[in-house]
Design a protein around this motif. Structure first.
Motif, mmCIF file in Angstrom:
data_model
loop_
_atom_site.group_PDB
_atom_site.id
_atom_site.type_symbol
_atom_site.label_atom_id
_atom_site.label_comp_id
_atom_site.label_asym_id
_atom_site.label_seq_id
_atom_site.Cartn_x
_atom_site.Cartn_y
_atom_site.Cartn_z
ATOM 1 N N PHE A 209 0.819 -1.207 0.000
ATOM 2 C CA PHE A 209 0.000 0.000 0.000
ATOM 3 C C PHE A 209 0.857 1.261 0.000
ATOM 4 C CE2 PHE A 209 0.798 -0.965 4.440
ATOM 5 C CZ PHE A 209 1.049 0.270 5.013
ATOM 6 N N GLU A 210 0.304 2.278 -0.591
ATOM 7 C CA GLU A 210 0.877 3.619 -0.540
ATOM 8 C C GLU A 210 -0.219 4.522 0.002
ATOM 9 O OE1 GLU A 210 3.721 6.347 -0.480
ATOM 10 O OE2 GLU A 210 4.104 4.340 -1.303
ATOM 11 N N ALA A 211 -0.074 4.914 1.257
ATOM 12 C CA ALA A 211 -1.146 5.660 1.908
ATOM 13 C C ALA A 211 -1.295 7.049 1.300
ATOM 14 C CB ALA A 211 -0.869 5.775 3.404
ATOM 15 N N HIS A 212 -2.536 7.383 0.977
ATOM 16 C CA HIS A 212 -2.860 8.740 0.535
ATOM 17 C C HIS A 212 -3.145 9.587 1.770
ATOM 18 C CE1 HIS A 212 -4.806 12.124 -1.358
ATOM 19 N NE2 HIS A 212 -5.911 11.882 -0.687
ATOM 20 N N VAL A 213 -2.451 10.691 1.888
ATOM 21 C CA VAL A 213 -2.637 11.573 3.046
ATOM 22 C C VAL A 213 -3.239 12.885 2.562
ATOM 23 C CG1 VAL A 213 -1.556 12.664 5.035
ATOM 24 C CG2 VAL A 213 -0.612 10.539 4.122
ATOM 25 N N LEU A 279 -4.471 0.517 7.451
ATOM 26 C CA LEU A 279 -3.100 0.505 6.962
ATOM 27 C C LEU A 279 -2.601 1.919 6.686
ATOM 28 C CD1 LEU A 279 -3.261 -2.550 4.546
ATOM 29 C CD2 LEU A 279 -2.381 -2.464 6.877
ATOM 30 N N ALA A 280 -3.500 2.786 6.229
ATOM 31 C CA ALA A 280 -3.111 4.180 6.034
ATOM 32 C C ALA A 280 -2.642 4.783 7.356
ATOM 33 C CB ALA A 280 -4.279 4.982 5.466
ATOM 34 N N ILE A 281 -3.373 4.495 8.434
ATOM 35 C CA ILE A 281 -2.979 4.992 9.753
ATOM 36 C C ILE A 281 -1.659 4.363 10.191
ATOM 37 C CG2 ILE A 281 -3.643 5.090 12.191
ATOM 38 C CD1 ILE A 281 -6.525 5.261 11.300
ATOM 39 N N LYS A 285 1.592 8.498 8.945
ATOM 40 C CA LYS A 285 1.485 9.807 8.303
ATOM 41 C C LYS A 285 0.223 10.571 8.699
ATOM 42 C CE LYS A 285 4.106 8.197 4.273
ATOM 43 N NZ LYS A 285 4.085 7.942 2.807
ATOM 44 N N TYR A 286 -0.532 10.013 9.655
ATOM 45 C CA TYR A 286 -1.785 10.639 10.073
ATOM 46 C C TYR A 286 -1.720 11.180 11.503
ATOM 47 C CZ TYR A 286 -4.279 9.089 5.920
ATOM 48 O OH TYR A 286 -4.703 8.922 4.633
ATOM 49 N N SER A 308 -1.541 4.611 17.272
ATOM 50 C CA SER A 308 -1.471 5.891 16.578
ATOM 51 C C SER A 308 -1.706 7.047 17.551
ATOM 52 C CB SER A 308 -2.532 5.931 15.476
ATOM 53 O OG SER A 308 -2.681 7.228 14.946
ATOM 54 N N LYS A 309 -1.107 8.190 17.247
ATOM 55 C CA LYS A 309 -1.248 9.375 18.096
ATOM 56 C C LYS A 309 -2.309 10.352 17.575
ATOM 57 C CE LYS A 309 2.383 8.483 20.810
ATOM 58 N NZ LYS A 309 2.796 7.196 20.221
ATOM 59 N N CYS A 310 -2.975 10.022 16.465
ATOM 60 C CA CYS A 310 -3.948 10.963 15.912
ATOM 61 C C CYS A 310 -5.098 11.175 16.896
ATOM 62 C CB CYS A 310 -4.472 10.469 14.563
ATOM 63 S SG CYS A 310 -5.319 8.891 14.630
#
Length: 359
Positions: A209-213, A279-281, A285-286, A308-310
């Motif tokens: 995967f390549e996460a879209h941010v 997976l994005a998280i 990058k979030y 995650s820290k979001c």
């Protein structure tokens, strides 16, 4: 060494089972069944990228089950004599297994039930283990893989197989969050920084995967309102109110896959990405984003699995008449907010404004 069979129908199932495999099954021979329930998982099976991580990878096609509602005679025949349905849905012959792991809030689905019947016939000592599937696993009443009293009595009478004794536990990241309806023994899935890093590495290799941010700071995660919406006008009105508080340029909606009423026809910025959001998280990058939802479990997954820290803001107390179901999940979300930093439950729109102003 034990022979283990796992079942995964979604990317989340696979991620959770990878944690379990790494923590508890490293010395065992582990096969994996991928089902047809999620298109991306079927594509993943055919890619072959799962093969290095499991002894065998098997595909189960639930679309081939012509009638999941069977009469008592057919169920008896398939349970104790020959289960043709399993042979039809799986693309490889199943081995004899010591244990089976699967995710299922409440009643197991038809694929799990068919495979379970076959495996019990092969091994009268097989044990079944549940693992969590997000929010519902912490709140729904757990139901055994053989769900009827008559079925349990027949297994005990004919084969001395006690279903209740052979299926007693559920693996969870935070057992304290489970409600009393979850009657199975709750076992913690241990997370260490090393294990989290290892699973993220496996996930990157498996899912590629390549996460879209997105540029927007506030990401609203829609609900599966096709099945749960009572008043879509209220639902959309509240999302627009949230957009106005966050600011149009700083707000984006991620539609739910079943979210019929998450379509605002170009009025709102829309998050589009084929990468599973968990997976994005996991990409890290979030961390400067704020996730907002009424009660979406995708908001929870990043913190439960990957710490995650979001920031997360839940709006379910403000849902008004948006949903058919009663949005009363106080135990679960109160426990989640106490266990994890940066989680808030907004009980008034003034509180929403204050939380957004602090961000």
């Amino acid at each position: 060494m034990s022979k283990i069979l796992g079942v995964a129908s979604t990317p989340y199932h696979l991620l959770v089972f990878l944690f379990i495999k790494d923590a508890y099954l490293s010395g065992d021979e582990v096969d994996l069944v991928i089902t047809d329930k999620t298109a991306s998982m079927e594509e993943l099976y055919h890619s072959g990228r799962l093969n290095p991580y499991f002894h065998r990878v098997i595909f189960a096609d639930g679309r081939k089950i012509k009638n999941p509602y069977k009469n008592a005679l057919t169920t008896f025949y398939e349970s104790f004599i020959y289960n043709k349905t399993t042979d039809v849905i799986v693309d490889q012959k199943l081995d004899t297994y010591d244990e089976m792991y699967f995710a299922s809030p409440g009643l197991p689905d038809e694929i799990v039930k068919e495979i379970a019947k076959t495996l019990i016939k092969k091994n009268k000592k097989i044990r079944f283990h549940r693992f969590e599937d997000g929010f519902a696993s912490y709140t729904k009443k757990t139901v055994h893989v053989v769900s009827t009293d008559l079925g349990m009595k027949m297994y005990k009478l004919l084969w001395h197989y006690d279903v209740r004794q052979m299926e007693q536990d559920i693996y969870m990241f935070e057992p304290e969050m489970a409600e009393d309806t979850v009657v199975f023994e709750k076992k913690r899935i241990e997370k260490t920084p090393e294990r989290i890093e290892r699973i993220i590495g496996w996930a990157k290799d498996i899912f590629r995967f390549e996460a879209h941010v997105p540029d927007e700071k506030y990401i609203f995660l829609g609900q599966g309102t096709e099945n749960g919406s009572q008043n879509p006008e209220t639902y959309q009105k509240l999302i627009r109110r949230l957009r106005d508080i966050a600011g149009d340029d700083n707000f984006i909606i991620k539609p739910h896959p079943r979210g019929t009423y998450d379509d605002f026809h170009g009025e709102l910025h829309v998050y589009r990405d084929s990468c599973p959001f968990e997976l994005a998280i996991a990409s890290g990058k979030y961390e400067d984003k704020t996730l907002i939802s009424f009660y979406s479990t995708a908001c929870v997954a990043g913190k439960l699995l990957f710490q995650s820290k979001c920031r997360i803001i839940f709006l379910y107390p403000l849902a008004e008449d948006s949903f058919n179901e009663k949005c009363d999940y106080e135990h679960y979300f109160a426990a989640f907010s106490s266990l994890c930093d940066g989680v808030y439950i907004a009980r008034s729109w003034e509180e929403v404004e204050r939380l957004c102003a602090q961000d």
